[in-house]
Every structure is written in structure tokens, then in C-alpha cells.
Design an enzyme around this catalytic site. Structure first.
Site, PDB file in Angstrom:
ATOM      1  N   ASP A   1       0.809  -1.224   0.000  1.00 46.57           N
ATOM      2  CA  ASP A   1       0.000   0.000   0.000  1.00 46.57           C
ATOM      3  C   ASP A   1       0.843   1.275   0.000  1.00 46.57           C
ATOM      4  OD1 ASP A   1      -2.202  -1.694   0.119  1.00 46.57           O
ATOM      5  OD2 ASP A   1      -2.166  -1.716   2.311  1.00 46.57           O
TER       6      ASP A   1
ATOM      7  N   LYS B   1       1.807   2.116  -5.095  1.00 40.91           N
ATOM      8  CA  LYS B   1       2.367   1.555  -6.337  1.00 40.91           C
ATOM      9  C   LYS B   1       1.447   1.836  -7.524  1.00 40.91           C
ATOM     10  CE  LYS B   1       2.323  -2.481  -4.354  1.00 40.91           C
ATOM     11  NZ  LYS B   1       2.014  -2.131  -2.953  1.00 40.91           N
TER      12      LYS B   1
ATOM     13  N   GLY C   1      -4.573  -4.426  -3.819  1.00 39.09           N
ATOM     14  CA  GLY C   1      -5.544  -3.375  -4.109  1.00 39.09           C
ATOM     15  C   GLY C   1      -4.766  -2.139  -4.513  1.00 39.09           C
ATOM     16  N   HIS C   2      -4.748  -1.840  -5.795  1.00 36.24           N
ATOM     17  CA  HIS C   2      -3.956  -0.717  -6.312  1.00 36.24           C
ATOM     18  C   HIS C   2      -4.907   0.398  -6.747  1.00 36.24           C
ATOM     19  CE1 HIS C   2      -0.405  -3.639  -7.243  1.00 36.24           C
ATOM     20  NE2 HIS C   2      -0.721  -3.582  -5.971  1.00 36.24           N
TER      21      HIS C   2
ATOM     22  N   GLN D   1       1.894  -6.159  -3.249  1.00 36.63           N
ATOM     23  CA  GLN D   1       2.356  -6.250  -1.856  1.00 36.63           C
ATOM     24  C   GLN D   1       3.640  -5.416  -1.697  1.00 36.63           C
ATOM     25  OE1 GLN D   1       1.370  -9.666  -3.346  1.00 36.63           O
ATOM     26  NE2 GLN D   1      -0.582  -8.754  -2.824  1.00 36.63           N
TER      27      GLN D   1
HETATM   28  P1  GDP Z   1      -0.793   0.300  -3.543  1.00 41.42           P
HETATM   29  O1  GDP Z   1      -1.393  -0.984  -3.065  1.00 41.42           O
HETATM   30  O2  GDP Z   1       0.668   0.377  -3.279  1.00 41.42           O
HETATM   31  O3  GDP Z   1      -1.128   0.614  -4.964  1.00 41.42           O
HETATM   32  O4  GDP Z   1      -1.449   1.463  -2.652  1.00 41.42           O
HETATM   33  P2  GDP Z   1      -3.004   1.610  -2.277  1.00 41.42           P
HETATM   34  O5  GDP Z   1      -3.742   2.056  -3.469  1.00 41.42           O
HETATM   35  O6  GDP Z   1      -3.474   0.394  -1.571  1.00 41.42           O
HETATM   36  O7  GDP Z   1      -2.915   2.727  -1.159  1.00 41.42           O
HETATM   37  C1  GDP Z   1      -2.359   3.971  -1.432  1.00 41.42           C
HETATM   38  C2  GDP Z   1      -3.437   5.044  -1.142  1.00 41.42           C
HETATM   39  O8  GDP Z   1      -2.813   6.300  -1.062  1.00 41.42           O
HETATM   40  C3  GDP Z   1      -4.469   5.151  -2.218  1.00 41.42           C
HETATM   41  O9  GDP Z   1      -5.694   5.521  -1.627  1.00 41.42           O
HETATM   42  C4  GDP Z   1      -3.952   6.291  -3.098  1.00 41.42           C
HETATM   43  O10 GDP Z   1      -4.984   6.976  -3.787  1.00 41.42           O
HETATM   44  C5  GDP Z   1      -3.331   7.173  -2.068  1.00 41.42           C
HETATM   45  N1  GDP Z   1      -2.163   7.968  -2.507  1.00 41.42           N
HETATM   46  C6  GDP Z   1      -1.172   7.618  -3.370  1.00 41.42           C
HETATM   47  N2  GDP Z   1      -0.234   8.588  -3.420  1.00 41.42           N
HETATM   48  C7  GDP Z   1      -0.646   9.565  -2.580  1.00 41.42           C
HETATM   49  C8  GDP Z   1      -0.081  10.810  -2.172  1.00 41.42           C
HETATM   50  O11 GDP Z   1       1.006  11.208  -2.576  1.00 41.42           O
HETATM   51  N3  GDP Z   1      -0.786  11.541  -1.253  1.00 41.42           N
HETATM   52  C9  GDP Z   1      -1.974  11.111  -0.742  1.00 41.42           C
HETATM   53  N4  GDP Z   1      -2.587  11.859   0.156  1.00 41.42           N
HETATM   54  N5  GDP Z   1      -2.539   9.950  -1.112  1.00 41.42           N
HETATM   55  C10 GDP Z   1      -1.870   9.182  -2.004  1.00 41.42           C
HETATM   56  P1  IMO Z   2      -0.979  -4.226  -2.236  1.00 42.65           P
HETATM   57  O1  IMO Z   2      -0.507  -4.790  -3.566  1.00 42.65           O
HETATM   58  C1  IMO Z   2      -1.042  -4.682   2.090  1.00 42.65           C
HETATM   59  C2  IMO Z   2      -1.041  -8.786   3.614  1.00 42.65           C
HETATM   60  C3  IMO Z   2      -2.274  -9.293   4.350  1.00 42.65           C
HETATM   61  C4  IMO Z   2      -1.610 -10.248   5.339  1.00 42.65           C
HETATM   62  C5  IMO Z   2      -0.496 -10.868   4.495  1.00 42.65           C
HETATM   63  C6  IMO Z   2      -0.844 -12.200   3.884  1.00 42.65           C
HETATM   64  O2  IMO Z   2      -2.262  -3.507  -2.304  1.00 42.65           O
HETATM   65  O3  IMO Z   2       0.118  -3.475  -1.585  1.00 42.65           O
HETATM   66  P2  IMO Z   2      -2.399 -12.890   1.832  1.00 42.65           P
HETATM   67  O4  IMO Z   2      -3.865 -12.726   1.624  1.00 42.65           O
HETATM   68  O5  IMO Z   2      -1.554 -12.262   0.798  1.00 42.65           O
HETATM   69  O6  IMO Z   2      -1.998 -14.319   2.076  1.00 42.65           O
HETATM   70  O7  IMO Z   2      -2.106 -12.117   3.232  1.00 42.65           O
HETATM   71  O8  IMO Z   2      -0.212  -9.932   3.466  1.00 42.65           O
HETATM   72  N1  IMO Z   2      -1.299  -8.254   2.251  1.00 42.65           N
HETATM   73  C7  IMO Z   2      -1.243  -6.953   1.936  1.00 42.65           C
HETATM   74  N2  IMO Z   2      -1.053  -5.861   2.728  1.00 42.65           N
HETATM   75  N3  IMO Z   2      -1.183  -4.544   0.755  1.00 42.65           N
HETATM   76  C8  IMO Z   2      -1.331  -5.625  -0.046  1.00 42.65           C
HETATM   77  O9  IMO Z   2      -1.303  -5.546  -1.392  1.00 42.65           O
HETATM   78  C9  IMO Z   2      -1.419  -6.889   0.554  1.00 42.65           C
HETATM   79  N4  IMO Z   2      -1.609  -8.150   0.074  1.00 42.65           N
HETATM   80  C10 IMO Z   2      -1.524  -8.965   1.130  1.00 42.65           C
HETATM   81  O10 IMO Z   2      -2.942  -8.240   5.004  1.00 42.65           O
HETATM   82  O11 IMO Z   2      -1.013  -9.541   6.374  1.00 42.65           O
HETATM   83 MG    MG Z   3      -2.926  -1.626  -1.822  1.00 44.71          MG
END
Ligand code: GDP
Ligand code: IMO
Ligand code: MG
Length: 441
Positions: free
Chosen positions: A13, A16, A40-41, A223
Site C-alpha cells: 500500500d 504503487k 488493491g492498487h 504487496q
Molecule cells: P498500492 O497498493 O501500493 O497501490 O497502494 P493503495 O492504493 O493500496 O494505497 C495507497 C493510497 O494512497 C491510495 O488511496 C492512493 O490513492 C493514495 N495515494 C497515493 N499517493 C498519494 C499521495 O502522494 N498523497 C496522498 N494523500 N494519497 C496518495
Molecule cells: P498491495 O498490492 C497490504 C497482507 C495481508 C496479510 C499478508 C498475507 O495492495 O500493496 P495474503 O492474503 O496475501 O496471504 O495475506 O499480506 N497483504 C497486503 N497488505 N497490501 C497488499 O497488497 C497486501 N496483500 C496482502 O494483510 O497480512
Molecule cells: Mg494496496
């Protein structure tokens, strides 16, 4: 022509999806190499939030090929639902999604078995996303997995499902779950087969051809490094190689064809699920991070645990991935703090540690040692120009660079594509800034 891996340096998270979407105009092909719909991207499309779980985050751009490599664990229902969701948004999905025939399928029994093992673990549960990811990779390693390519021959598919269900029913009986019926699962998956067949290809051969044609490839990690099955905080990890090596094993592209690894690091750190997290902060400050950063899981909605930037952990991620350049995300979340802490070492049994120990039983006991930096106390959110960045923030960036031994080359200041700053002269060899700017309104 640069082929680049973009991956997370923390516990996922990091942003990416946002960074991959931003960089996509500079590439021709975007490839996911591991994980499944546990990811979840988040990306923004015409001002609307969209969370991608399986399809690479390049899909919002026209004329980009989005590939799912052999390293993926594929839930076919989730895959098809994501495609129809993208279509409903008006995106053109024709020949721009490719799925490896060697990727493994997530089956209904995987989710059930995962729930059972998580229950059995009790307090030591991993806190997985319960998407069946772990058990699917278990079957891959046990050499009983069913692969995407098996969908192409219904006789093979039926045989494999029958074998697996007979076996899995023994386990399900132990867990007091009801028996599964092989015929029902076969019928469900035969239905998916028909819909999925047009996407299936030999990904390694395809990517080799594209590389020969000088097409540029971006490998999108899911991840983060600290969740990597080998290099993460085992057993509190996911079940695939989210680190750079996974890009080769998960696509069939050799390491000599990949030019760089760009790490994505959040200006603080978060974790979802169980396992140690040395810089975790609870109470009101933790809640403030959660609220300001909207730190709630993009896949499961669970609140993310938040903590200060852990330079010991990120330096480790830079080492195991060969990262020398970083995209720094979400510093705007820290805008309100008088002081900003950065963990620079751990103390363990009285001794100072600078190298990240991945063992949870050590990490649980370390005490983080912090350097306290002055907060910038001004709005970073939405800034688009380097010259607008306040000196106190730049001091913080330079401090991080020294602590993690990597250069910050991109700074993200918000969720939207345009809320991103590329640092001049630091990444010109990898990306085409003109192409990127042309897609920003
Ligand atoms: P990922 O799994 O690495 O793609 O990240 P996620 O999408 O799960 O979580 C990142 C969250 O931060 C999302 O809600 C994005 O919209 C948000 N986000 C990304 N870059 C920024 C930033 O520079 N500032 C803020 N405030 N939010 C951001
Ligand atoms: P993105 O790509 C954050 C965590 C789960 C748990 C562990 C194992 O959005 O960054 P799993 O279901 O993969 O066997 O769970 O990994 N986990 C993540 N945490 N972002 C993710 O993906 C994750 N995918 C799995 O919460 O701790
Ligand atoms: Mg994510």
C-alpha cells in the site's frame, strides 16, 4: 530502452498503483508478476477512484498492453469481474489484456482451507486477505496446482479437479466443512474457461518478442518487500516473491533484460494484518495518520496500522531489490506535524542494530531509535512543482536519502496523476517525461 520494475519497499500500500499509472505513458507493456486479488492498487480515472486487484495499473491508458505473468495466482471470477467493471467505465478491453497459461488458478477449496488454517492459528493468525492466495501457492509448490492453461482442455481440467477435490475433501472433513462436489466446480470453471480462453498466451515468448522489438516494459509489483515470502517478516508475509527477483520468475524474462528497480516508499509506514511493526504508533497520533492518509485497506477495508518511516526496513528493501531510486509518496499526510520522526536504528538486547532482522521474534523486541526532524507545517498536498517544496521538507527528503542509501527521484503529493513531481535529471534514463506530461491535463 529501459525495462523497469516498480515495487513496494514496505508492507504494501505504498502507492504503487498511483506511481505505475503515472509512469505508464513512458512504457508499452505493464506486467503484474506475482500475487493475486489480495492486492488493491488505487488509481484515479476521470476523477473517480478505481481499485485494481489483478489487472495492471496501466489499463487506464490507451494502447498499452497489460499482462498477467505466470507468477500470478488467478481467481478467474475476480479477473472476469474486474474486466467487466473496466468495460462499464467505458475502457476499451480488446486485445490489450494477456494472461499467462502458466499462472495458477485459485479454486473454491483454497479459500475454505485458508479460513480454517487462519482459525487454527488463533492469536498467531497471519491476518490474510482470505482470498485463497496462500493455499493456491501451496498447491503450486506441492505440484498439484491447476493452471490457467488447463482451462484449454476440458478433459484435463475435469481430471485435475476430480483429483484435487478428492484430496481436499479429506481436509475439509477434518475441518468439519461440508464436502465439495467436483462436478459443480468443474462446471463453474468450464464456464470461466470459455470466457478466459481469448486472453491466454505464452507470456515469456510474448515478452521476449516485444523486448526484441524494443518495446518498453514496466513490471508492477504487488504487496511489498517486507511481505515477500523469502525476504519479508516470515511467517507474517504473503506467499509469493514480491521483491525484484519475482519479476523474472513470475514472467519468464531474464534479469539481463531488466534495467532498473524503482522502489515506492510511503513517507511513513503502514501494515495490514498481523506481525511485528517496530515503529507502529497507536492512540490519537496513529488515528491521525489513518484519517489523513485514508489508511483503510483497498481490498478488505481493514484499518491499516500506521507508524513512522522506518529507514532500517526501507534500507533493507533497497538492498534486497538492488534499488537505488525511490518514488516517495504521501508526504502530504505529514503536513500537520511539528516534528517528524524517522527510525534510523533498532536497539535489541542493549545492542544497536542497523541491519533489518526479518525474524518476527527479534522485531517484536527491538526498540526503534529515532531522529527527530522539524516538520514543514505547510501544505504539500497537490503541489506539482519542485520549486514549491518547502526547505524543511527537502531536508527531510535528503535525510531519508542518506538513511536508506537511495535517491528520491519522484515525489507524489496526492492521489491524482498530476499531483506528482519528477526530480530533474534523476530519472531521464528510465522514463520519457514528454510522454508522461502529454497525458496530464
Ligand atoms: P498500492 O497498493 O501500493 O497501490 O497502494 P493503495 O492504493 O493500496 O494505497 C495507497 C493510497 O494512497 C491510495 O488511496 C492512493 O490513492 C493514495 N495515494 C497515493 N499517493 C498519494 C499521495 O502522494 N498523497 C496522498 N494523500 N494519497 C496518495
Ligand atoms: P498491495 O498490492 C497490504 C497482507 C495481508 C496479510 C499478508 C498475507 O495492495 O500493496 P495474503 O492474503 O496475501 O496471504 O495475506 O499480506 N497483504 C497486503 N497488505 N497490501 C497488499 O497488497 C497486501 N496483500 C496482502 O494483510 O497480512
Ligand atoms: Mg494496496
Amino acid at each position: 530502452m529501459a525495462n523497469v520494475i516498480v515495487l513496494g519497499t514496505q508492507w504494501g500500500d505504498e502507492g504503487k498503483g498511483k506511481i505505475v499509472d503515472f509512469l505508464t505513458p513512458s512504457f508499452d507493456v505493464i506486467v503484474r508478476y506475482q500475487g493475486g486479488h489480495n492486492a488493491g492498487h488505487t488509481v484515479y480515472f476521470k476523477g473517480k477512484k478505481l481499485v485494481l486487484h489483478l489487472i495492471p495499473s496501466g489499463i487506464l491508458h490507451a494502447n498499452k498492453l497489460c499482462v498477467l505473468g505466470n507468477g500470478i495466482a488467478l481467481n478467474p471470477k475476480a479477473f472476469l469481474e474486474e474486466i467487466s467493471c473496466l468495460r462499464s467505465l467505458g475502457l476499451k478491453i480488446d486485445n490489450n489484456i494477456v494472461l499467462s497459461r502458466q499462472a495458477h488458478l485459485i479454486m473454491p477449496y483454497h479459500e475454505l482451507l485458508e479460513r480454517w488454517t487462519e482459525e487454527k492459528r488463533g492469536e498467531k493468525k497471519i491476518g490474510t486477505t482470505c482470498r485463497g492466495i496462500g493455499p493456491a501457492y501451496e498447491d503450486k509448490a506441492a505440484r498439484i496446482g491447476i493452471r490457467v492453461g488447463d482451462l484449454l482442455d476440458l478433459k484435463v481440467l475435469r481430471e485435475k479437479i476430480e483429483e484435487n477435490v478428492a484430496w481436499k475433501n479429506e481436509w475439509l472433513k477434518l475441518a468439519s466443512y461440508s464436502e465439495l462436489k467436483a462436478e459443480e466446480i468443474f462446471r463453474e470453471y468450464a464456464g470461466y474457461a470459455e470466457q478466459i480462453a481469448p486472453y491466454i498466451q505464452d507470456v515469456s515468448t510474448l515478452l521476449a518478442k516485444l523486448i526484441k522489438e524494443k518495446k518498453r516494459i514496466l513490471f508492477e509489483g504487488a504487496q511489498g518487500t517486507l511481505l515477500d515470502i523469502d525476504h519479508g517478516t516470515y511467517p507474517y508475509v504473503t506467499s509469493s516473491n514480491s521483491s525484484a527477483g519475482g519479476a523474472c520468475t513470475g514472467t519468464g524474462v531474464g534479469p539481463t533484460k531488466i534495467n532498473a528497480v524503482l522502489g515506492v516508499a510511503k513517507a511513513y509506514i503502514t501494515r495490514v494484518g498481523g506481525g511485528p511493526m517496530p515503529t507502529e504508533i497507536g492512540g490519537n497520533i496513529g488515528r491521525l495518520f489513518q484519517e489523513r492518509g485514508d489508511e483503510f485497506g483497498a481490498t478488505t477495508g481493514r484499518p491499516r496500522r500506521c507508524g513512522w518511516f522506518d529507514a532500517v526496513a526501507v534500507a533493507y528493501a533497497c538492498r534486497v531489490n538492488g534499488i537505488d531510486r525511490i518514488a516517495l509518496t504521501k508526504p502530504d499526510v505529514l503536513d500537520v506535524f511539528d516534528e517528524i520522526k524517522v527510525c534510523v536504528s533498532y536497539r535489541y538486547r542493549g545492542e544497536l542494530i542497523k541491519d533489518f532482522p526479518p525474524e518476527p521474534w527479534i522485531l517484536e523486541k527491538v526498540e526503534p531509535e529515532y531522529r527527530i526532524l522539524k516538520g514543514w507545517k505547510t501544505n504539500l498536498h497537490g503541489l506539482r512543482d519542485y520549486s514549491q517544496l518547502p526547505p524543511a521538507f527537502l531536508d527531510y527528503v535528503h535525510f531519508l536519502e542518506e538513511a536508506i542509501e537511495a535517491q528520491v527521484v519522484i515525489i507524489s503529493t496526492g492521489m491524482e496523476r498530476e499531483e506528482t513531481i519528477i526530480l530533474e535529471g534523476k530519472i531521464d534514463d528510465l522514463i520519457d517525461q514528454k510522454a508522461i506530461k502529454s497525458e496530464i491535463i
